[in-house]
Design a protein around this motif. Structure first.
Motif, short mmCIF file in Angstrom:
data_model
loop_
_atom_site.label_atom_id
_atom_site.label_comp_id
_atom_site.label_asym_id
_atom_site.label_seq_id
_atom_site.Cartn_x
_atom_site.Cartn_y
_atom_site.Cartn_z
N GLY A 87 -11.75 -17.69 -1.17
CA GLY A 87 -11.67 -16.23 -1.22
C GLY A 87 -10.40 -15.74 -1.90
O GLY A 87 -10.44 -14.83 -2.74
N VAL A 91 -10.41 -13.53 -5.43
CA VAL A 91 -9.78 -12.22 -5.51
C VAL A 91 -8.59 -12.25 -6.46
O VAL A 91 -8.38 -11.32 -7.25
CB VAL A 91 -9.37 -11.71 -4.11
CG1 VAL A 91 -8.56 -10.44 -4.20
CG2 VAL A 91 -10.60 -11.49 -3.25
N ASN A 132 -19.52 -9.26 1.91
CA ASN A 132 -19.36 -9.46 3.36
C ASN A 132 -18.70 -10.79 3.66
O ASN A 132 -17.79 -10.88 4.49
CB ASN A 132 -20.71 -9.41 4.08
CG ASN A 132 -21.35 -8.06 4.04
OD1 ASN A 132 -20.68 -7.06 3.84
ND2 ASN A 132 -22.65 -8.02 4.22
N VAL A 135 -14.93 -10.87 2.64
CA VAL A 135 -14.06 -10.18 3.60
C VAL A 135 -13.84 -11.06 4.82
O VAL A 135 -12.71 -11.20 5.31
CB VAL A 135 -14.65 -8.81 3.99
CG1 VAL A 135 -13.89 -8.20 5.16
CG2 VAL A 135 -14.62 -7.87 2.80
N LYS A 136 -14.91 -11.70 5.30
CA LYS A 136 -14.77 -12.62 6.44
C LYS A 136 -13.85 -13.79 6.09
O LYS A 136 -13.03 -14.21 6.90
CB LYS A 136 -16.13 -13.15 6.88
CG LYS A 136 -16.87 -12.22 7.79
CD LYS A 136 -17.99 -12.98 8.44
CE LYS A 136 -19.29 -12.48 7.89
NZ LYS A 136 -20.45 -13.20 8.37
N LEU A 138 -11.45 -13.91 3.90
CA LEU A 138 -10.06 -13.49 3.79
C LEU A 138 -9.45 -13.17 5.15
O LEU A 138 -8.23 -13.22 5.31
CB LEU A 138 -9.94 -12.27 2.87
CG LEU A 138 -10.22 -12.54 1.40
CD1 LEU A 138 -10.22 -11.25 0.61
CD2 LEU A 138 -9.22 -13.52 0.81
N MET A 139 -10.27 -12.88 6.13
CA MET A 139 -9.78 -12.55 7.47
C MET A 139 -9.63 -13.77 8.37
O MET A 139 -9.21 -13.63 9.51
CB MET A 139 -10.73 -11.54 8.12
CG MET A 139 -10.75 -10.19 7.45
SD MET A 139 -9.15 -9.38 7.43
CE MET A 139 -8.98 -8.97 9.13
N GLU A 143 -8.27 -13.74 12.27
CA GLU A 143 -9.44 -13.59 13.13
C GLU A 143 -9.10 -13.58 14.61
O GLU A 143 -9.73 -12.89 15.40
CB GLU A 143 -10.44 -14.70 12.84
CG GLU A 143 -11.74 -14.51 13.57
CD GLU A 143 -12.75 -15.56 13.20
OE1 GLU A 143 -13.93 -15.28 13.37
OE2 GLU A 143 -12.36 -16.65 12.76
N ALA A 179 -3.84 -12.74 3.37
CA ALA A 179 -5.06 -12.19 3.99
C ALA A 179 -4.91 -10.69 4.18
O ALA A 179 -5.83 -9.92 3.89
CB ALA A 179 -5.32 -12.88 5.33
N THR A 183 -7.19 -7.99 1.63
CA THR A 183 -8.36 -7.34 2.23
C THR A 183 -8.17 -5.89 2.34
O THR A 183 -7.89 -5.06 1.82
CB THR A 183 -8.65 -7.85 3.65
OG1 THR A 183 -7.47 -7.89 4.40
CG2 THR A 183 -9.32 -9.15 3.62
#
Length: 183
Positions: A87, A91, A132, A135-136, A138-139, A143, A179, A183
């Motif tokens: 990710g 990006v 979707n 984004v997950k 990168l998080m 988390e 992250a 995001t």
């Protein structure tokens, strides 16, 4: 200024696309719109917005990355931090290419078409198909802040089972800052 450069990048990315009304181009547009609608429905049908967990599980089938992961089995074949790295790379390439296309536009002409084609492809792929999931991905380092009960966090990967959520201390901060920024 910034507005002129932004307009230039958007113009260059969409140049030639408005006049392509062939049946193949129209099928592609309809397909991308369909995928966009599915991705929006998937986001909107989470339990966070009051939907049942069963509804979210059904909508997971609209996420291509989730489907591939589900088909590969319940055993995680690829560690989650690998998706974070992918990710960040995607990006970063999109941001760097956007900067490069802006730089070419500022110089008064775009003779090199490969940066524009790459930007079109990355934006279309990342925004339409993988939004979707991206984004997950990168998080992942953050988390544990969102779901304190998660047993699959970066802190556990680094410090072992039972470790507390510590995304802002060394060495997790090396992943948490990108992250938060991306995001």
């Amino acid at each position: 200024g910034f507005t002129t450069n932004l307009f230039g990048v958007i113009f260059v990315m969409t140049e030639g696309l408005a006049h392509d009304c062939t049946p193949g181009a129209m099928r592609k547009v309809y397909f991308l719109l369909f995928v966009d609608v599915l991705q929006l429905l998937r986001i909107m049908t989470t339990p966070m917005y009051g939907w049942a967990l069963d509804t979210q599980q059904i909508m997971n089938y609209t996420d291509l990355v989730w489907v591939f992961t589900w088909l590969s089995g319940k055993v995680p074949v690829v560690p989650r931090y690998t998706f974070f790295i992918v990710g960040v790379i995607l990006v970063s390439i999109a941001v760097a290419d956007t900067w490069y296309v802006t730089h070419l536009f500022q110089q008064g002409g775009i003779q090199k078409l490969w940066p524009v084609k790459l930007l079109r492809f990355i934006v279309a792929t990342v925004v339409t198909v993988f939004f979707n999931s991206l984004v997950k991905w990168l998080m992942v380092p953050l988390e544990c802040l969102i779901d304190p009960d998660s047993q699959d966090t970066m802190s556990i990967y680094i410090h072992g089972p039972g470790s507390p959520c510590t995304p802002w201390i060394w060495p997790e901060v090396v992943m948490s800052v990108p992250a938060a920024l991306l995001t």
